[in-house]
Design an enzyme around this catalytic site. Structure first.
Site, PDB file in Angstrom:
ATOM      1  N   ASN A  80       0.749  -1.191  -0.063  1.00  0.00           N
ATOM      2  CA  ASN A  80      -0.217   0.231  -0.005  1.00  0.00           C
ATOM      3  C   ASN A  80       0.978   1.440   0.379  1.00  0.00           C
ATOM      4  OD1 ASN A  80      -1.671  -1.702   2.352  1.00  0.00           O
ATOM      5  ND2 ASN A  80      -2.735  -1.727  -0.124  1.00  0.00           N
ATOM      6  N   LEU A  87       1.823   7.441   0.977  1.00  0.00           N
ATOM      7  CA  LEU A  87       0.841   5.462   1.004  1.00  0.00           C
ATOM      8  C   LEU A  87      -0.448   5.854   0.067  1.00  0.00           C
ATOM      9  CD1 LEU A  87       0.319   3.614   4.233  1.00  0.00           C
ATOM     10  CD2 LEU A  87      -0.558   5.279   4.793  1.00  0.00           C
ATOM     11  N   CYS A  88      -1.204   4.904   0.540  1.00  0.00           N
ATOM     12  CA  CYS A  88      -2.671   5.072  -0.719  1.00  0.00           C
ATOM     13  C   CYS A  88      -3.416   4.236   0.671  1.00  0.00           C
ATOM     14  CB  CYS A  88      -1.920   3.477  -1.781  1.00  0.00           C
ATOM     15  SG  CYS A  88      -4.078   4.020  -2.105  1.00  0.00           S
ATOM     16  N   ILE A  89      -4.121   4.500   1.243  1.00  0.00           N
ATOM     17  CA  ILE A  89      -5.091   3.957   2.652  1.00  0.00           C
ATOM     18  C   ILE A  89      -6.565   4.278   2.276  1.00  0.00           C
ATOM     19  CG2 ILE A  89      -3.850   6.012   3.696  1.00  0.00           C
ATOM     20  CD1 ILE A  89      -4.694   3.421   6.332  1.00  0.00           C
TER      21      ILE A  89
END
Length: 220
Positions: A80, A87-89
């Site tokens: 992620n 960051l990919c969240i």
């Protein structure tokens, strides 16, 4: 709305500074309330144990109505995390429906989130990645199909990150140190950093009124 955002961020920074939460550290970057230096601490009993990962959070001027960004400062191999460290969240995505990812607005950012809740979610994500739509496809595939190789890469990251541990900082070695079970102390409600919801609304109304006044003066 920047004055309201400044007050909200100052309040949250004050809370974390007064009552540090194991799992991460925070500091202002060059005394800029809209940019924070973050240290993510590897949780005990995970492959990240012993690690200290430096990152940067940047907040928009309309925070908390839109989310901050979070970027690791060094190479971070994780399903992620993009190659550039971003960051990919879900909780840091703008609060709108996204047909491409299938995420609804309810799964994404909302103004009730705080810096503390964001960072706790990030700490949890490290050991429990979302591989359904990975930002780093190679890491996602490796995590699912060759976990041993994935773990070896992460362990190498952990060793490399130890050079960034601040002098005198104690890395937690067990769950009790990482997330202690203790109540938060009360903070003086008269502290200038604090701003309740009603005050925040008044602050934003003042800002918006000021903006409207400026526009009227310009049009006249």
């Amino acid at each position: 709305m920047s004055s309201a955002a400044t007050n909200v961020l100052a309040k949250q920074f004050k809370e974390l500074s007064t009552n540090p939460v194991p799992g991460f550290t925070v500091a202002l970057h060059d005394d800029n309330i809209f940019e924070w230096d973050v240290g993510i601490i590897g949780a005990p009993a995970t492959i990240y144990e012993g690690g200290y990962f430096k990152a940067t959070m940047k907040f928009p001027k309309d925070y908390p109505f839109n989310p901050p960004t979070f970027k690791f400062n060094n190479s971070f191999f994780h399903p992620n995390v993009y190659a550039d460290g971003n960051l990919c969240i879900s909780i840091l995505h703008p609060p709108v429906d996204d047909p491409t990812s299938g995420e609804t607005a309810e799964e994404r950012w909302n103004p009730t989130q705080t810096v503390e809740s964001i960072l706790i979610s990030i700490v949890s994500l490290l050991a429990d990645p979302n591989c359904s739509s990975p930002a780093n496809v190679d890491a996602g595939v490796m995590y699912r199909k060759n976990k041993e190789q994935y773990d070896n890469i992460v362990r190498a990251q952990v060793e490399s990150s130890k050079k960034d541990i601040p002098p005198g900082f104690k890395i937690p070695t067990n769950a009790a140190e990482f997330i202690p079970n203790k109540p938060k102390p009360e903070i003086d409600p008269d502290d200038d950093f604090w701003l309740d919801d009603e005050d925040m609304e008044e602050e934003m109304d003042d800002d918006m009124a000021s903006d409207d006044s400026s526009e009227e003066e310009y049009d006249g």
